[in-house]
Scaffold this motif. Structure first.
Motif: not given
Length: 556
Positions: A299-306
């Motif tokens: 339900r949540l990813c890091t900004v880097q993964q984004l």
């Protein structure tokens, strides 16, 4: 630490280093000779031994080659999670089993249909059991390639700490791939055509089994790295999280976004391109525990993964233009073998070129011209312009040579059909056209030169544009392109067969030249799309040195 010590490893009891080189490359050489040996002459085998019609055999070969190109990507992803050694060992075992099943079809006449009678217009087809054994063997052998081709390169590089030694290993790795493919395309194909299929496939089985043994014999010398997990999991998390939070309003505060282990440090705000995906990294109630640990990973990813995911999405339009760059090559590879089958393949007294061996010309021209580009053309370009050609320029040049190759192929086929007509060979089954198969070489050389430009250019582009966590995916993107292009080429052939009379089972009464001209038109349109995409695409990073970037070609 000196260079002589750099190859010695500190992580696994002193394992690794150059002592592993002989086991890894020896195993890879055996498996590559085997893989290229059974797959390279598959069209002729299906026609001669299973009475499958020529165009159908070409279609089957395209599907198989597509799988051979795509399976290594899957193998690499599995190796990220399970480790290289277990994946390679299992795959070598599976491929040996697959080649053994193919061998059984050649050893026992009951496992293949009776041969066609000379001059007969109809032939008895294979039974369901015969085809089941054959295609089960092909499937297993293809799966075996999937777990070894790129995973072996990764495992070999893992044996060294020094980047220079890793570069030397990669150079030898691809030299081994080219050499093994050429040996298969000449020696093994000759044995299959001139001695017996049983001996040809038997040699493939022996080579693969010996490679398996060499790989296992080096087990105690290898360095084993702990699997880090697949970076594709992070990409998948972005998609799932974005779908879950698609109705959330995007925040304009940087502290509302999740940055992982670097949480609390200064960060950049998520980029504005593909802004609708930013919700995947936006923190919501219940996403984090009281101590800051992610409570719901999907339900949540890091900004880097984004941002990594956005980088992949941005380059997809450019990647898609390479599909119609490679698809005409796929069509030509299949059709050239069919052309060679009905042409005069006499090279000198007592020796005929095996039909599948004509594709070795692509390998040779690519290998030779890679050296010409590196040692002659690039230095001249650098002296005149002050900089090396960009990946965009290299890929564009490859487009031009590819179109040129298709045009030459169309002209040669038109001449061949003219000879057929002048000698009244239409509708004469197994008639040999009095025209040397050497006429097919110019188009193959042009395609090989094009590959020397566009394949390394593609790897260079993907390597510079992909995020750090996905650097290993650069080669995988090219492999995926090759695999998908085989299916695209197969679909194009199928559409043409259904809607025209250009590709009958007897190409002497067809219009294969029109098929090649269609490839020219598609190539020109695709080149225009490529130019538009390069104009719209904004490069992110400095171009890496192409000298250290190598890539396998379609026929491998």
């Amino acid at each position: 630490m000196g260079d002589s010590e750099a190859g010695k490893l500190n992580h696994s009891g002193g394992r690794g280093g150059w002592i592993t080189f002989f086991f890894i490359t020896g195993s890879f050489a055996g498996s590559t000779v085997a893989a290229s040996g059974w797959s390279g002459n598959l069209i002729v085998y299906l026609i001669d031994e299973f009475n499958i019609k020529s165009i159908d055999a070409a279609q089957i070969s395209n599907v198989v080659n597509g799988c051979i190109s795509l399976f290594p990507v899957i193998g690499a992803i599995i190796a990220d999670s399970l480790g290289c050694f277990s994946v390679i060992a299992t795959s070598l075992c599976i491929s040996s089993l697959g080649i053994l099943l193919i061998c059984l079809n050649t050893f026992f006449t009951s496992l293949r249909p009776p041969p066609c009678q000379t001059g007969s217009a109809t032939c008895e087809g294979a039974t369901g059991l015969q085809l089941t054994i054959l295609f089960t063997g092909i499937t297993l052998a293809s799966l075996g390639i999937g777990g070894t081709r790129y995973t072996t390169a990764t495992m070999g590089a893992n044996q060294f700490d020094n980047p220079k030694q890793q570069d030397i290993f990669f150079n030898w790795y691809f030299f081994t791939m080219y050499t093994a493919s050429i040996v298969s395309g000449t020696v093994i194909v000759y044995v299959q055509d001139s001695v017996s299929w049983a001996w040809g496939f038997g040699i493939c089985l022996i080579c693969n089994t010996v490679g398996f043994g060499i790989f296992l014999f080096g087990k105690r010398f290898y360095r084993y790295l702990k699997p880090q997990g697949s970076p594709f999991i992070g990409i998948a998390r972005v998609v799932v999280a974005a779908v879950h939070k698609r109705k959330e309003f995007l925040s304009s505060k940087i502290e509302d976004y999740y940055y992982g282990e670097t949480e609390g440090k200064p960060h950049l705000f998520p980029s504005e391109n593909l802004r609708f995906l930013n919700c995947a990294a936006m923190k919501a109630e219940g996403d984090l525990t009281s101590d800051g640990v992610v409570a719901k990973p999907w339900r949540l990813c890091t900004v880097q993964q984004l941002e990594d995911f956005k980088s992949v999405i941005r380059i997809l339009p450019l990647w898609s233009t390479t599909l119609l760059l490679a698809a005409p090559i796929v069509v030509m590879y299949a059709m050239v073998i069919l052309q060679a089958l009905v042409m005069d393949r006499q090279l000198f007294h007592g020796f005929k070129i095996p039909p599948a061996s004509v594709l070795v010309i692509v390998l040779l021209s690519t290998a030779i011209f890679l050296s010409v580009i590196d040692r002659v053309l690039f230095p001249i370009w650098l002296k005149v312009t002050g900089h090396c050609p960009t990946p965009f320029q290299r890929i564009g040049t490859g487009h031009v040579f590819n179109i040129l190759g298709m045009a030459i192929a169309a002209l040669v086929e038109a001449k061949r059909l003219g000879v057929v007509k002048s000698h009244h060979l239409q509708n004469q089954k197994d008639a040999v056209v009095p025209m040397l198969s050497l006429w097919l070489f110019p188009q193959l050389i042009a395609v090989g030169v094009g590959e020397a430009f566009h394949f390394p250019g593609q790897v260079a582009l993907y390597y510079q544009e992909f995020p750090v966590s996905l650097k290993n995916t650069a080669t995988a993107m090219v492999a995926m392109m090759i695999g998908v292009s085989y299916y695209v080429g197969t679909a194009v052939i199928d559409v043409v067969r259904r809607n025209s009379s250009w590709l009958p089972d007897d190409i002497n009464v067809g219009r294969l030249d029109n098929m090649y001209w269609l490839m020219v038109v598609l190539g020109v349109v695709n080149f225009g799309c490529y130019l538009v995409c390069t104009k719209l695409y904004k490069l992110q990073k400095h171009v890496p040195d192409d000298d250290d970037i190598k890539v396998p070609t379609l026929e491998q």
